[in-house]
Design a protein around this motif. Structure first.
Motif, mmCIF file in Angstrom:
data_model
loop_
_atom_site.group_PDB
_atom_site.id
_atom_site.type_symbol
_atom_site.label_atom_id
_atom_site.label_comp_id
_atom_site.label_asym_id
_atom_site.label_seq_id
_atom_site.Cartn_x
_atom_site.Cartn_y
_atom_site.Cartn_z
ATOM 1 N N THR A 8 19.561 -8.839 -1.586
ATOM 2 C CA THR A 8 18.164 -8.642 -1.996
ATOM 3 C C THR A 8 17.224 -9.338 -1.017
ATOM 4 O O THR A 8 16.242 -8.752 -0.554
ATOM 5 N N ILE A 9 17.534 -10.586 -0.675
ATOM 6 C CA ILE A 9 16.701 -11.349 0.273
ATOM 7 C C ILE A 9 16.676 -10.654 1.632
ATOM 8 O O ILE A 9 15.617 -10.528 2.261
ATOM 9 N N TYR A 25 11.763 -5.868 5.496
ATOM 10 C CA TYR A 25 10.506 -5.126 5.346
ATOM 11 C C TYR A 25 9.304 -6.049 5.137
ATOM 12 O O TYR A 25 8.208 -5.565 4.859
ATOM 13 N N ASN A 26 9.538 -7.362 5.244
ATOM 14 C CA ASN A 26 8.455 -8.344 5.084
ATOM 15 C C ASN A 26 7.678 -8.092 3.784
ATOM 16 O O ASN A 26 6.442 -8.050 3.749
ATOM 17 N N PHE A 27 8.457 -7.890 2.698
ATOM 18 C CA PHE A 27 7.861 -7.497 1.423
ATOM 19 C C PHE A 27 7.256 -8.695 0.691
ATOM 20 O O PHE A 27 7.863 -9.759 0.617
ATOM 21 N N SER A 28 6.057 -8.501 0.148
ATOM 22 C CA SER A 28 5.400 -9.520 -0.681
ATOM 23 C C SER A 28 5.337 -9.032 -2.120
ATOM 24 O O SER A 28 4.920 -7.905 -2.375
ATOM 25 N N ASN A 57 4.193 0.183 -1.294
ATOM 26 C CA ASN A 57 4.902 -0.665 -0.318
ATOM 27 C C ASN A 57 6.419 -0.644 -0.505
ATOM 28 O O ASN A 57 7.162 -1.042 0.390
ATOM 29 N N LEU A 58 6.867 -0.207 -1.676
ATOM 30 C CA LEU A 58 8.311 -0.145 -1.938
ATOM 31 C C LEU A 58 8.929 1.191 -1.517
ATOM 32 O O LEU A 58 10.146 1.306 -1.434
ATOM 33 N N ILE A 59 8.106 2.175 -1.228
ATOM 34 C CA ILE A 59 8.633 3.522 -0.939
ATOM 35 C C ILE A 59 9.514 3.539 0.327
ATOM 36 O O ILE A 59 10.613 4.094 0.316
ATOM 37 N N PRO A 60 9.097 2.895 1.458
ATOM 38 C CA PRO A 60 9.991 2.863 2.629
ATOM 39 C C PRO A 60 11.289 2.108 2.359
ATOM 40 O O PRO A 60 12.349 2.471 2.890
#
Length: 296
Positions: free
Chosen positions: A12-13, A19-22, A82-85
């Motif tokens: 998960t990390i 993707y540098n997800f926030s 932002n989660l789609i890619p």
């Protein structure tokens, strides 16, 4: 096909960093990082290759991978663009998954089920943000979406309310609404350390198996829920005062009291002691009185 790769903290990390997800607080995002819980959800939902599963809030696709392994087709509805890619990456191997970037509250799920599953009942699985649990679940029931069951991760307190009976502190409008449409069953309690980031409260997986027919029949379903909501809006008041003060019913207080007394209850009774059957009888009586009063 390599099988599910998510469901543990390390992977998960890795995908979040890639993707540098926030995390978006407004979407109430808490991603599952426990494979045992995921297995329990899939088992409880009893998914087979004959099933179309609607997943609400797939996040990074953790549970979606497990669902895709078990189901014929999975439609995952995700509000966060932002989660789609990320989902395109994590679900790329699965040809039986369709991702829709939409707000589920604005989606016509009934039409989607008709179109994608020929009107046959679908199964719904979700890890729901706490702030939106009730509107989503009640929307699915009230729109009469063709479905067999809803298996959801919700705040523990909400799960308790869904399956509470008369007289308990958790019993209220949500308990009655859920039990009118479905049989609730808590599958598992899930502590905060099973999520990333950790929520402040415990969660539970609850399954709502839809009744073929509601356990009570009423003359007007919407009116029944008006009565129920008004009964719990002012919990400290007697049922008669709560209904009378709500301003929703064009009936004198003596008619409301008469309806309550016909249940074999005293005028000082509170809504929290009434069963669903009693609310149905009260709603039918009051509805009749309103209809008679509205005549010529």
């Amino acid at each position: 096909m390599s099988g599910p790769t998510l469901g543990n903290p390390k992977n998960t990390i890795e995908i979040l960093q890639k993707y540098n997800f926030s995390f978006q607080k407004k979407f109430g995002q808490n991603f599952l990082i426990d494979t045992h819980v995921l297995d329990k959800i899939i088992k409880a939902a009893n998914i087979t290759k004959d099933d179309l599963v609607l997943e609400i809030g797939p996040g990074i696709g953790t549970m979606t991978q497990y669902l895709a392994e078990a189901a014929g087709k999975v439609i995952a509805v995700e509000i966060d663009k932002n989660l789609i890619p990320i989902l395109a990456d994590t679900l790329g191997e699965y040809e039986n998954v369709q991702v829709i970037n939409e707000d589920v509250l604005k989606l016509d799920i009934r039409a989607l089920a008709e179109r994608e599953n020929g009107g046959r009942p679908i199964k719904i699985v979700a890890n729901l943000p706490y702030y939106i649990t009730t509107p989503i679940i009640m929307g699915l029931f009230e729109e009469h979406v063709p479905m067999e069951s809803i298996t959801v991760m919700v705040q523990k307190e909400v799960a308790d309310r869904m399956q509470s009976g008369p007289g308990s502190k958790d019993y209220g409008a949500l308990s009655l609404a859920v039990q009118y449409y479905a049989s609730p069953y808590i599958v598992a309690n899930v502590p905060p350390n099973c999520f990333m980031p950790r929520p402040k409260v415990g969660s539970a997986v609850i399954q709502l198996r839809k009744h073929e027919h509601p356990p009570v029949s009423v003359k007007n379903e919407k009116f029944l829920f008006h009565i129920i909501r008004a009964s719990f809006n002012q919990r400290r008041k007697t049922l008669a005062n709560g209904l009378n003060n709500s301003g929703q019913f064009s009936l004198p207080k003596d008619k409301i009291t008469e309806g309550i007394e016909r249940l074999g209850k005293g005028a000082g009774v509170r809504g929290e002691v009434l069963k669903l059957e009693e609310f149905a009888k009260l709603a039918d009586y009051l509805w009749e009185q309103i209809q008679e009063g509205s005549g010529p």
